[in-house]
Design a protein around this motif. Structure first.
Motif, PDB file in Angstrom:
ATOM      1  N   LEU A 257     -20.411  59.229 -10.677  1.00 32.66           N
ATOM      2  CA  LEU A 257     -19.395  59.903 -11.301  1.00 32.66           C
ATOM      3  C   LEU A 257     -19.028  59.105 -12.472  1.00 32.66           C
ATOM      4  CD1 LEU A 257     -17.470  61.364  -8.390  1.00 32.66           C
ATOM      5  CD2 LEU A 257     -18.976  62.559  -9.896  1.00 32.66           C
ATOM      6  N   ARG A 258     -19.265  57.653 -12.463  1.00 30.79           N
ATOM      7  CA  ARG A 258     -18.683  56.720 -13.624  1.00 30.79           C
ATOM      8  C   ARG A 258     -19.610  56.949 -14.586  1.00 30.79           C
ATOM      9  NH1 ARG A 258     -20.662  52.310 -14.730  1.00 30.79           N
ATOM     10  NH2 ARG A 258     -21.605  51.748 -12.659  1.00 30.79           N
ATOM     11  N   LEU A 259     -20.966  56.744 -14.396  1.00 33.90           N
ATOM     12  CA  LEU A 259     -21.894  56.971 -15.533  1.00 33.90           C
ATOM     13  C   LEU A 259     -21.751  58.465 -16.178  1.00 33.90           C
ATOM     14  CD1 LEU A 259     -24.690  55.208 -13.600  1.00 33.90           C
ATOM     15  CD2 LEU A 259     -23.550  54.514 -15.715  1.00 33.90           C
ATOM     16  N   ARG A 260     -21.700  59.490 -15.249  1.00 34.67           N
ATOM     17  CA  ARG A 260     -21.562  60.933 -15.842  1.00 34.67           C
ATOM     18  C   ARG A 260     -20.426  60.938 -16.779  1.00 34.67           C
ATOM     19  NH1 ARG A 260     -19.533  65.822 -14.709  1.00 34.67           N
ATOM     20  NH2 ARG A 260     -21.092  67.753 -14.522  1.00 34.67           N
ATOM     21  N   ARG A 261     -19.091  60.232 -16.435  1.00 34.34           N
ATOM     22  CA  ARG A 261     -18.042  60.275 -17.339  1.00 34.34           C
ATOM     23  C   ARG A 261     -18.347  59.512 -18.689  1.00 34.34           C
ATOM     24  NH1 ARG A 261     -12.628  59.253 -14.498  1.00 34.34           N
ATOM     25  NH2 ARG A 261     -13.004  61.377 -13.746  1.00 34.34           N
ATOM     26  N   GLU A 262     -18.794  58.287 -18.299  1.00 33.13           N
ATOM     27  CA  GLU A 262     -19.022  57.596 -19.538  1.00 33.13           C
ATOM     28  C   GLU A 262     -20.145  58.037 -20.598  1.00 33.13           C
ATOM     29  OE1 GLU A 262     -20.421  53.643 -17.965  1.00 33.13           O
ATOM     30  OE2 GLU A 262     -18.335  53.174 -17.216  1.00 33.13           O
ATOM     31  N   SER A 263     -21.197  58.819 -19.998  1.00 37.33           N
ATOM     32  CA  SER A 263     -22.117  59.203 -21.083  1.00 37.33           C
ATOM     33  C   SER A 263     -22.001  60.715 -21.178  1.00 37.33           C
ATOM     34  CB  SER A 263     -23.472  58.989 -20.036  1.00 37.33           C
ATOM     35  OG  SER A 263     -23.777  57.819 -20.048  1.00 37.33           O
ATOM     36  N   GLU A 264     -20.739  61.199 -20.765  1.00 33.63           N
ATOM     37  CA  GLU A 264     -20.298  62.639 -21.373  1.00 33.63           C
ATOM     38  C   GLU A 264     -21.495  63.456 -21.204  1.00 33.63           C
ATOM     39  OE1 GLU A 264     -19.144  62.664 -25.289  1.00 33.63           O
ATOM     40  OE2 GLU A 264     -17.134  61.494 -24.915  1.00 33.63           O
ATOM     41  N   LEU A 265     -21.927  63.396 -19.692  1.00 34.89           N
ATOM     42  CA  LEU A 265     -23.025  64.198 -19.347  1.00 34.89           C
ATOM     43  C   LEU A 265     -22.495  65.520 -19.058  1.00 34.89           C
ATOM     44  CD1 LEU A 265     -25.140  62.156 -17.067  1.00 34.89           C
ATOM     45  CD2 LEU A 265     -25.482  62.312 -19.309  1.00 34.89           C
ATOM     46  N   GLY A 266     -21.172  65.676 -18.811  1.00 33.08           N
ATOM     47  CA  GLY A 266     -20.809  67.188 -18.187  1.00 33.08           C
ATOM     48  C   GLY A 266     -20.687  67.922 -19.559  1.00 33.08           C
ATOM     49  N   THR A 267     -20.337  67.393 -20.621  1.00 33.83           N
ATOM     50  CA  THR A 267     -20.329  68.342 -21.774  1.00 33.83           C
ATOM     51  C   THR A 267     -21.725  68.050 -22.818  1.00 33.83           C
ATOM     52  OG1 THR A 267     -19.212  66.249 -23.162  1.00 33.83           O
ATOM     53  CG2 THR A 267     -17.873  68.264 -22.257  1.00 33.83           C
ATOM     54  N   GLY A 268     -22.723  67.648 -22.009  1.00 35.89           N
ATOM     55  CA  GLY A 268     -23.986  67.215 -22.548  1.00 35.89           C
ATOM     56  C   GLY A 268     -24.844  68.324 -22.993  1.00 35.89           C
ATOM     57  N   SER A 269     -26.120  67.882 -23.031  1.00 35.15           N
ATOM     58  CA  SER A 269     -27.196  68.857 -23.496  1.00 35.15           C
ATOM     59  C   SER A 269     -28.433  68.953 -22.459  1.00 35.15           C
ATOM     60  CB  SER A 269     -27.897  68.220 -24.826  1.00 35.15           C
ATOM     61  OG  SER A 269     -28.299  67.126 -24.651  1.00 35.15           O
ATOM     62  N   LEU A 270     -29.224  69.887 -22.511  1.00 40.20           N
ATOM     63  CA  LEU A 270     -30.291  69.979 -21.484  1.00 40.20           C
ATOM     64  C   LEU A 270     -31.542  70.165 -22.239  1.00 40.20           C
ATOM     65  CD1 LEU A 270     -30.575  70.517 -17.915  1.00 40.20           C
ATOM     66  CD2 LEU A 270     -32.296  71.783 -19.280  1.00 40.20           C
ATOM     67  N   ALA A 271     -32.574  69.494 -22.153  1.00 36.15           N
ATOM     68  CA  ALA A 271     -33.940  69.790 -22.593  1.00 36.15           C
ATOM     69  C   ALA A 271     -35.061  69.267 -21.534  1.00 36.15           C
ATOM     70  CB  ALA A 271     -34.284  69.135 -23.935  1.00 36.15           C
ATOM     71  N   TRP A 272     -35.659  70.085 -21.235  1.00 41.93           N
ATOM     72  CA  TRP A 272     -36.706  69.793 -20.144  1.00 41.93           C
ATOM     73  C   TRP A 272     -37.731  68.772 -20.856  1.00 41.93           C
ATOM     74  CZ3 TRP A 272     -35.396  70.732 -15.759  1.00 41.93           C
ATOM     75  CH2 TRP A 272     -34.318  71.740 -15.386  1.00 41.93           C
ATOM     76  N   ALA A 273     -37.985  67.824 -20.079  1.00 42.39           N
ATOM     77  CA  ALA A 273     -38.984  66.751 -20.514  1.00 42.39           C
ATOM     78  C   ALA A 273     -40.358  66.662 -20.134  1.00 42.39           C
ATOM     79  CB  ALA A 273     -38.428  65.282 -20.276  1.00 42.39           C
ATOM     80  N   ASP A 274     -41.328  66.359 -20.953  1.00 44.34           N
ATOM     81  CA  ASP A 274     -42.753  66.303 -20.361  1.00 44.34           C
ATOM     82  C   ASP A 274     -43.094  64.905 -20.961  1.00 44.34           C
ATOM     83  OD1 ASP A 274     -45.036  66.774 -19.020  1.00 44.34           O
ATOM     84  OD2 ASP A 274     -45.152  68.683 -19.282  1.00 44.34           O
ATOM     85  N   THR A 275     -44.558  64.728 -20.622  1.00 43.71           N
ATOM     86  CA  THR A 275     -45.096  63.366 -21.318  1.00 43.71           C
ATOM     87  C   THR A 275     -46.248  63.609 -22.099  1.00 43.71           C
ATOM     88  OG1 THR A 275     -46.549  63.175 -19.222  1.00 43.71           O
ATOM     89  CG2 THR A 275     -44.253  61.998 -19.489  1.00 43.71           C
ATOM     90  N   ASP A 276     -46.413  62.981 -23.151  1.00 44.86           N
ATOM     91  CA  ASP A 276     -47.737  62.923 -24.034  1.00 44.86           C
ATOM     92  C   ASP A 276     -48.559  61.857 -23.411  1.00 44.86           C
ATOM     93  OD1 ASP A 276     -46.663  64.897 -25.805  1.00 44.86           O
ATOM     94  OD2 ASP A 276     -45.774  63.387 -26.949  1.00 44.86           O
TER      95      ASP A 276
END
Length: 596
Positions: free
Chosen positions: A513-532
């Motif tokens: 919860l501390r990191l979520r707030r500090e990194s503003e994940l609640g208002t953040g973005s989402l992109a699915w990630a894969d590897t090259d």
């Protein structure tokens, strides 16, 4: 830690954008983490074994330290407690079981002083049969204004002895109860919970008055019980479909599950998981005008007051209609709650949820547990991980407690890494499992009785919390009394046994919860990630997303997986394999890592 096979780190990421970041000044409810308090089971100050408002107030520091933004209180209104307070006799007063209006005011003042908002439950679909309106209806004649506040109907058959239609109660049994003069009234839940008639203007005016009563006292919003059920189809027609589900559970025995469940393999635009109630008693068009009027009421008050819908509606495009700009602000994402522990299914439901919310400009409101469903750490410990039993009791399959906790922690960390709002159910920050061996003679849920003991009901997720490992009743009450017994094993889950202990579930939640707030994940973005490159993540076993600059990776597969080179681990749901320079994420584990 030993380096595991296949430990080469991925060299680069490819991303597939799904959701864009919101602004940092967005309304609080768009990104808040909200904690559900079930009053009778949170903390007892009086010593009678039943939780109360002073008990909650005394424990609010725990929630402030946890780092939540708001508290949602399940009903504490005057009630005969036939359905644990969801049968309201007086919407403007506190039941003596829980305290007084002055206690409610003190709770609000303390929560606000700690920087937390307060949401209260509103139960508008039905009242108690002890509400003054219903007593007046019973005393009045058929066709009277008093009866028109409810759904009274004449029966069928030559003597009116047949219920007006074939609807079934969500708790089991018929949805109609006959009164002394021969008429019947509708009760979609217990017979002590008569449904209101929302076509009656007096009903609408009364509930708006109730909203204003609590808004004037300072509450920050309302969770709306059975939000999809207020309006019924005209004429109350018979329904030949399946019996409507109890919130969050499988359909009753003998029903056609296929009619309820679009299946995890359905298209992303539907993402059906069996989280929907269907039939002429649910999700009718008329509910939306009610919520537009309530939106206007809340808009008169400052502070971004919020409405959250408990609406078991699918597909997600139907749910999104409840959170259009002029209606409610949040709607619980039960499609996410009911999704199995399966990466492709989770990916589909997250994608569909964000797309549905974005289409109407609303946040997605994530949830894994509440007072109506088996706790998620126990659901995830079943052979069919994440399935939806109607409670668990003696003689039923018992969850693998250690496996369920491992998966539950991973699921929680995944949820908290998603953009949007999130709800926590009391005790989940302790990793608390369901009480799965509760003596059936102690059960109180009306679903247990009305189903003819076919379903165990919801008592197992409502057992009083453990606060102190070595205290009687685990510190729930000063006398040690608890209205339901706690499992002996719960001492290990007590809050004081986890406080300050590295790696404990409580400390993991606090860190997240501390990191979520500090990194503003609640208002953040989402992109699915894969590897090259030659080292890739198996998309059937690894769910990886990027929210702002944070990688959230959940591995459900049998083989540990590496992180991108240079990624800095922020928090993990379990110990990682490998070494500090090349950490590996083992099975049933979620990790957050900041990308280089």
């Amino acid at each position: 830690m030993t380096l595991a096979t296949g430990s080469t780190a991925p060299t680069a990421l490819t991303t597939e954008p799904v959701h864009s970041a919101g602004g940092p000044g967005a309304e609080w409810w768009r990104h808040a983490v909200i904690y559900q308090v079930y009053p009778r089971s949170f903390a007892d100050a009086s010593g009678d074994g039943i939780g109360d408002l002073p008990g909650i107030t005394a424990r609010l520091d725990h929630l402030a330290t946890l780092g939540v933004d708001a508290v949602w209180l399940s009903p504490f209104y005057t009630s005969p407690q036939a359905d644990a307070g969801y049968d309201v006799a007086d919407y403007r007063d506190v039941d003596p079981l829980f305290g007084t209006l002055a206690d409610a005011d003190r709770l609000l003042e303390r929560a606000h002083g700690l920087g937390m908002r307060v949401i209260v439950d509103l139960v508008p679909n039905h009242t108690s049969d002890e509400h003054t309106w219903f007593r007046a209806a019973l005393a009045a004649a058929p066709g009277s204004p008093e009866r028109d506040r409810y759904l009274f109907r004449d029966g069928a058959g030559p003597d009116g002895s047949v219920p007006p239609n074939n609807w079934r109660s969500i708790f089991g049994g018929p949805a109609w109860t006959r009164v002394a003069d021969g008429q019947w009234y509708l009760n979609l839940f217990d017979s002590k919970q008569p449904d209101l008639n929302w076509e009656n203007p007096e009903v609408r005016a009364e509930m708006e008055s109730v909203l204003r009563f609590w808004l004037d006292r300072g509450v920050d919003g309302f969770r709306i019980d059975v939000a999809h059920g207020l309006v019924k189809a005209p004429g109350l027609p018979d329904w030949d479909g399946t019996v409507a589900m109890v919130e969050g559970t499988e359909p009753p025995a003998g029903t056609d599950d296929g009619a309820m469940d679009g299946g995890a393999d359905g298209g992303a635009d539907e993402a059906s998981t069996g989280a929907g109630n269907r039939g002429p008693m649910f999700d009718q068009e008329g509910v939306h005008e009610i919520y537009r009027s309530w939106h206007r009421v809340l808009a008169e008050y400052d502070g971004d007051r919020a409405l959250v819908a408990e609406a078991w509606v699918e597909p997600l495009s139907r749910l999104a209609r409840y959170v259009r700009p002029d209606e409610m602000h949040q709607a619980f994402n039960f499609s996410f709650l009911t999704t199995r522990w399966d990466v492709p299914a989770l990916r589909r439901v997250v994608t569909a949820s964000l797309q549905a919310g974005d289409a109407v400009g609303a946040p997605t409101t994530w949830v894994l547990s509440n007072h109506d469903v088996v706790r998620h750490v126990s659901r995830l410990g079943l052979r069919d991980a994440g399935s939806k039993p109607k409670g668990i009791g003696q003689g039923d399959e018992q969850p693998d407690e250690a496996l369920g906790l491992r998966r539950g922690r991973a699921a929680s960390l995944l949820m908290l890494g998603l953009p949007g709002s999130a709800y926590l159910y009391q005790g989940e920050e302790l990793g608390l499992p369901e009480h799965t061996t509760l003596d059936d003679d102690l059960r109180q849920d009306p679903a247990w009785f009305r189903s003819g003991h076919a379903e165990r009901g919801r008592d197992g997720c409502r057992v009083p919390l453990p606060w102190q490992a070595d205290a009687p009743g685990f510190g729930f009450s000063p006398t040690g009394a608890t209205w339901l017994p706690q499992p002996r094993s719960w001492g290990a889950y007590a809050a004081d046994a986890q406080d300050g202990v590295p790696g404990s579930t409580l400390e993991m939640y606090r860190a997240a919860l501390r990191l979520r707030r500090e990194s503003e994940l609640g208002t953040g973005s989402l992109a699915w990630a894969d590897t090259d490159g030659p080292v890739g993540w198996d998309r059937t076993h690894v769910l990886a997303l990027v929210n702002r600059d944070v990688l959230v990776l959940t591995n459900v597969g049998p083989t540990p997986v590496g992180l991108p080179a240079g990624a800095l681990v922020l928090v993990a749901s379990a110990d990682l394999d490998g070494d500090a320079d090349a950490p590996l994420v083992p099975t049933d584990t979620t990790v957050w890592a900041r990308l280089a």
